[in-house]
Scaffold this active site. Structure first.
Site, PDB file in Angstrom:
ATOM      1  N   HIS A 519       0.795  -1.226   0.000  1.00 35.56           N
ATOM      2  CA  HIS A 519       0.000   0.000   0.000  1.00 35.56           C
ATOM      3  C   HIS A 519       0.825   1.273   0.000  1.00 35.56           C
ATOM      4  CE1 HIS A 519      -2.620  -3.129   2.106  1.00 35.56           C
ATOM      5  NE2 HIS A 519      -2.824  -3.171   0.809  1.00 35.56           N
TER       6      HIS A 519
HETATM    7  C1  LIG Z   1      -1.442  -8.614  -4.148  1.00 39.02           C
HETATM    8  C2  LIG Z   1      -2.235  -7.431  -3.647  1.00 39.02           C
HETATM    9  C3  LIG Z   1      -3.131  -7.604  -2.601  1.00 39.02           C
HETATM   10  C4  LIG Z   1      -3.875  -6.513  -2.126  1.00 39.02           C
HETATM   11  N1  LIG Z   1      -4.784  -6.725  -1.123  1.00 39.02           N
HETATM   12  C5  LIG Z   1      -5.499  -5.678  -0.635  1.00 39.02           C
HETATM   13  C6  LIG Z   1      -6.473  -5.868   0.378  1.00 39.02           C
HETATM   14  O1  LIG Z   1      -6.719  -6.981   0.843  1.00 39.02           O
HETATM   15  N2  LIG Z   1      -7.141  -4.786   0.835  1.00 39.02           N
HETATM   16  C7  LIG Z   1      -6.925  -3.538   0.346  1.00 39.02           C
HETATM   17  O2  LIG Z   1      -7.559  -2.597   0.810  1.00 39.02           O
HETATM   18  N3  LIG Z   1      -6.028  -3.343  -0.652  1.00 39.02           N
HETATM   19  C8  LIG Z   1      -5.316  -4.375  -1.150  1.00 39.02           C
HETATM   20  N4  LIG Z   1      -4.422  -4.176  -2.167  1.00 39.02           N
HETATM   21  C9  LIG Z   1      -4.290  -2.816  -2.717  1.00 39.02           C
HETATM   22  C10 LIG Z   1      -5.389  -2.542  -3.714  1.00 39.02           C
HETATM   23  O3  LIG Z   1      -5.316  -3.460  -4.764  1.00 39.02           O
HETATM   24  C11 LIG Z   1      -5.270  -1.106  -4.207  1.00 39.02           C
HETATM   25  O4  LIG Z   1      -5.381  -0.242  -3.088  1.00 39.02           O
HETATM   26  C12 LIG Z   1      -6.358  -0.721  -5.179  1.00 39.02           C
HETATM   27  O5  LIG Z   1      -6.469  -1.646  -6.220  1.00 39.02           O
HETATM   28  C13 LIG Z   1      -6.073   0.664  -5.724  1.00 39.02           C
HETATM   29  O6  LIG Z   1      -7.045   1.010  -6.675  1.00 39.02           O
HETATM   30  P1  LIG Z   1      -6.734   2.159  -7.734  1.00 39.02           P
HETATM   31  O7  LIG Z   1      -7.906   2.208  -8.644  1.00 39.02           O
HETATM   32  O8  LIG Z   1      -6.330   3.398  -7.035  1.00 39.02           O
HETATM   33  O9  LIG Z   1      -5.425   1.661  -8.498  1.00 39.02           O
HETATM   34  P2  LIG Z   1      -5.190   0.365  -9.420  1.00 39.02           P
HETATM   35  O10 LIG Z   1      -6.024  -0.754  -8.992  1.00 39.02           O
HETATM   36  O11 LIG Z   1      -3.720   0.174  -9.477  1.00 39.02           O
HETATM   37  O12 LIG Z   1      -5.715   0.834 -10.841  1.00 39.02           O
HETATM   38  C14 LIG Z   1      -5.030   1.813 -11.583  1.00 39.02           C
HETATM   39  C15 LIG Z   1      -5.111   1.464 -13.039  1.00 39.02           C
HETATM   40  O13 LIG Z   1      -4.538   2.540 -13.774  1.00 39.02           O
HETATM   41  C16 LIG Z   1      -3.774   2.023 -14.836  1.00 39.02           C
HETATM   42  N5  LIG Z   1      -2.756   3.026 -15.191  1.00 39.02           N
HETATM   43  C17 LIG Z   1      -1.666   3.384 -14.481  1.00 39.02           C
HETATM   44  N6  LIG Z   1      -0.967   4.330 -15.121  1.00 39.02           N
HETATM   45  C18 LIG Z   1      -1.629   4.571 -16.272  1.00 39.02           C
HETATM   46  C19 LIG Z   1      -1.392   5.438 -17.363  1.00 39.02           C
HETATM   47  N7  LIG Z   1      -0.324   6.254 -17.386  1.00 39.02           N
HETATM   48  N8  LIG Z   1      -2.266   5.428 -18.400  1.00 39.02           N
HETATM   49  C20 LIG Z   1      -3.370   4.607 -18.384  1.00 39.02           C
HETATM   50  N9  LIG Z   1      -3.618   3.751 -17.365  1.00 39.02           N
HETATM   51  C21 LIG Z   1      -2.776   3.753 -16.324  1.00 39.02           C
HETATM   52  C22 LIG Z   1      -3.180   0.747 -14.289  1.00 39.02           C
HETATM   53  O14 LIG Z   1      -2.812  -0.135 -15.327  1.00 39.02           O
HETATM   54  C23 LIG Z   1      -4.313   0.215 -13.421  1.00 39.02           C
HETATM   55  O15 LIG Z   1      -5.152  -0.675 -14.111  1.00 39.02           O
HETATM   56  C24 LIG Z   1      -3.685  -5.229  -2.684  1.00 39.02           C
HETATM   57  C25 LIG Z   1      -2.787  -5.058  -3.735  1.00 39.02           C
HETATM   58  C26 LIG Z   1      -2.063  -6.138  -4.216  1.00 39.02           C
HETATM   59  C27 LIG Z   1      -1.110  -5.917  -5.338  1.00 39.02           C
END
Ligand SMILES: Cc1cc2nc3c(=O)[nH]c(=O)nc-3n(C[C@H](O)[C@H](O)[C@H](O)COP(=O)(O)OP(=O)(O)OC[C@H]3O[C@@H](n4cnc5c(N)ncnc54)[C@H](O)[C@@H]3O)c2cc1C
Ligand code: SF4
Length: 590
Positions: A519
């Protein structure tokens, strides 16, 4: 020369939880919306079907669903005097922060631990000063209040939980403490939509041990559906099979809360929404006044530069990529730790995990069958749920017994002192596989002057753009907190009846190599004052009001909990402000 597309009302960069919620909410309000995702399209069928999806080597060891580090990574160093080096491969286990890529982002392969933050977490600075005095704030800590409170966000936590089908047991219903739930949670208007997951035998032993010590165990809130569920948008989800291949894998029966199983099916069905995958955004373009965003530029699968104009631009590309895109676009002033000036990149923070392995001579467990968030937890030492007087740190974390996901390559607990290979190791691994479980601590990290993000002066990605540079280390506050929590975890392990324990304390210096918390937070933080925050309480750039930066980049410091439910709640909160206020009167919302 970039190819210029027709303008749309809104463009959303990144299609994870933050981007999926924003795209759905804005498209449902009638706006024409384009969603740009740098990774590929993927979905439950055909991409996550057994037996292939249970390939531990491919998904857990080789990180098949995650970012391709050969194309883009970030660099890392412990302090500003060091030269940062690129993270070139995912380390053994998972590395410090595996990054998502592809439709649904990391929400596809997360565990599903789905937490609301404590009311205290939103007012860390002011409540600490109020209870312990200004001197309790560690030197060089740059913590601050969020500019919103738990009560502001509560309806949006509720919205996320019902959209995502979270399983759990309420601990505080409208101010009334509930038996079997977390008594420390903030008041919630209603219970979780689904009952908690099952508690395994190991979780039960932890539960009984913790209770005997006077603590308050409860089942972890889980984005793994304990029953089949249909959310308020009419999207149906399956029932968790406790298959044991959850974290780092997609779910074969759509029983893990994910953008793919909740918000994306809705928005993908709307005519006014268009998804473009393999669209890697490289900058946000401002007009000559530098106060209005006019478009984003991305590189498509054929390597062409495309410009997409829009009235509203939402960055939802994950905490680290949100900050990088602001820096690459020259938006705002880059943070300088020497002078303390500038805000972009400031208050980066992480999280820590320490662990205790408990071995039992007279007990047998099933460590294999489980769900990603199947855990028994105590929250007695999180936030300010306990008196910190004389402890030498502020903040805290939860202590949890996670059941299973003991897949064969990764999991072979052996008592300390066992040789690392050979026949003795094999004998100990076979003997202990079903006779051990692990208790983890999951602790908060404050923000500090010397922990920050900026652009690396040396290393570039496949598109020739500077990589993001991370400068980070633990301070005494985390090390003391980790030792305190680890000692409590060891106490519970002994009380649960362990005959032997291994203690894995937090290493004194942070390294990106071992697998640990996933995180990352901060770097484009929210707040009530433009002098100390990048975005206002509605995640709207103070300087560029048609640019919204959504995700954990907004957290001013980290809490003891996993971040995603708060990321989701903030996305609903921001979308609500755009739909109900911004669209009627485009301009600053605060
Ligand atoms: C193995 C693992 C286990 C986890 N377990 C938990 C849990 O149990 N509980 C919890 O609260 N959190 C957990 N997390 C964290 C959680 O997955 C993230 O907090 C959450 O997915 C964040 O969401 P987001 O939409 O901000 O980012 P993301 O899910 O990372 O989505 C961002 C998206 O933007 C895209 N992107 C990035 N840069 C660009 C660009 N320049 N142009 C176009 N697209 C782009 C990426 O490809 C991605 O698909 C875990 C993470 C991992 C890796
Ligand atoms: S443990 Fe449950 S939620 Fe996780 S992947 Fe397996 S079936 Fe899906």
């Amino acid at each position: 020369m970039a190819i210029k597309k027709d303008p749309v009302d809104a463009v959303v960069v990144g299609m994870g939880w933050a981007g999926g919620i924003m795209a759905k909410e804005l498209a449902q309000a009638g706006l024409t919306v384009v969603g740009l995702e740098r990774g590929p399209y993927r979905n439950t069928a055909p991409h996550f079907q057994p037996p292939e999806i249970h390939d531990e080597l491919r998904y857990a060891r080789r990180h098949g669903l995650m970012q391709n580090l050969r194309r883009e990574t970030n660099t890392f160093r412990n302090n500003p005097r060091q030269r940062a080096l690129p993270m070139r491969q995912w380390a053994y286990g998972q590395g410090a922060y595996p990054l998502g890529e592809g439709l649904g982002g990391s929400g596809v392969h997360w565990n599903g631990q789905s937490w609301r933050f404590l009311p205290w977490d939103f007012e860390t600075r002011s409540r600490t000063v109020e209870r312990y005095g200004e001197e309790a704030i560690p030197p060089d800590a740059t913590i601050q209040d969020w500019g919103i409170t738990y009560d502001d966000l509560e309806p949006y936590y509720d919205k996320f939980e019902y959209a995502a089908g979270i399983s759990g047991q309420a601990g505080n219903l409208q101010g009334q403490t509930q038996e079997g739930g977390n008594p420390f949670e903030g008041p919630r208007q209603r219970d979780y939509p689904l009952p908690p997951l099952k508690t395994a035998y190991s979780g039960l032993l932890f539960w009984e041990g913790a209770e005997r010590l006077g603590y308050h165990p409860f089942p972890s809130p889980a984005g793994n559906q304990s029953q089949a569920y249909t959310n308020p948008d009419g999207v149906a989800m399956g029932r968790c099979l406790y298959c044991g291949f959850c974290s780092k894998y997609g779910c074969e029966v759509a029983a893990k809360s994910s953008p793919l199983t909740t918000v994306l099916p809705v928005v993908l069905g709307l005519d006014n929404f268009q998804l473009r995958t393999h669209a890697n955004v490289i900058r946000v373009n401002l007009d000559d006044t530098r106060t209005r965003a006019v478009s984003v530029t991305y590189v498509d699968a054929q390597g062409r530069e495309i410009e997409q104009p829009a009235d509203i631009i939402v960055l939802a590309a994950y905490a680290l990529n949100n900050v990088r895109l602001l820096l690459l676009s020259g938006i705002g002033q880059t943070y300088d730790p020497m002078s303390g000036e500038g805000l972009i990149g400031k208050n980066y923070s992480y999280q820590f995990i320490s662990a205790v392995s408990a071995f039992f001579e007279d007990r047998v467990f099933n460590p294999f069958m489980s769900a990603g968030a199947m855990a028994t937890v105590v929250d007695d030492f999180n936030g300010d749920n306990f008196d910190h007087t004389g402890l030498g740190f502020i903040g805290g974390g939860f202590i949890a017994q996670f059941t299973g996901e003991a897949a064969p390559i990764n999991t072979h607990p052996v008592p300390l002192g066992t040789p690392p290979w050979g026949s003795e190791w094999k004998r100990a691994a076979a003997e202990n596989y079903r006779r051990a479980f692990t208790i983890i601590t999951h602790g908060a990290v404050l923000s500090y002057r010397n922990n920050y993000l900026d652009l690396d002066p040396t290393y570039r990605d496949a598109y020739g753009q500077p990589l993001l540079r991370m400068t980070f280390n633990w301070t005494d506050n985390e090390l003391r907190m980790a030792d305190f929590l680890t000692n409590k975890a060891a106490l519970i392990a002994r009380e649960a009846g362990a005959s032997d324990i291994n203690i894995f304390r937090l290493a004194r210096t942070f390294s990106i190599v071992p697998g640990q918390a996933t995180h990352n937070n901060g770097g484009a933080i929210m707040g009530a004052d433009p002098a100390t925050s990048v975005v206002n309480p509605y995640l709207q750039m103070w300087d560029v009001p048609n640019l919204f930066v959504v995700g954990a980049s907004a957290f001013p410091q980290n809490t003891g909990y996993n971040p995603t439910e708060t990321v989701g709640a903030l996305a609903y909160w921001t979308a609500d402000a755009i739909r109900n206020r911004y669209l009627k009167n485009p301009g600053p919302l605060a």
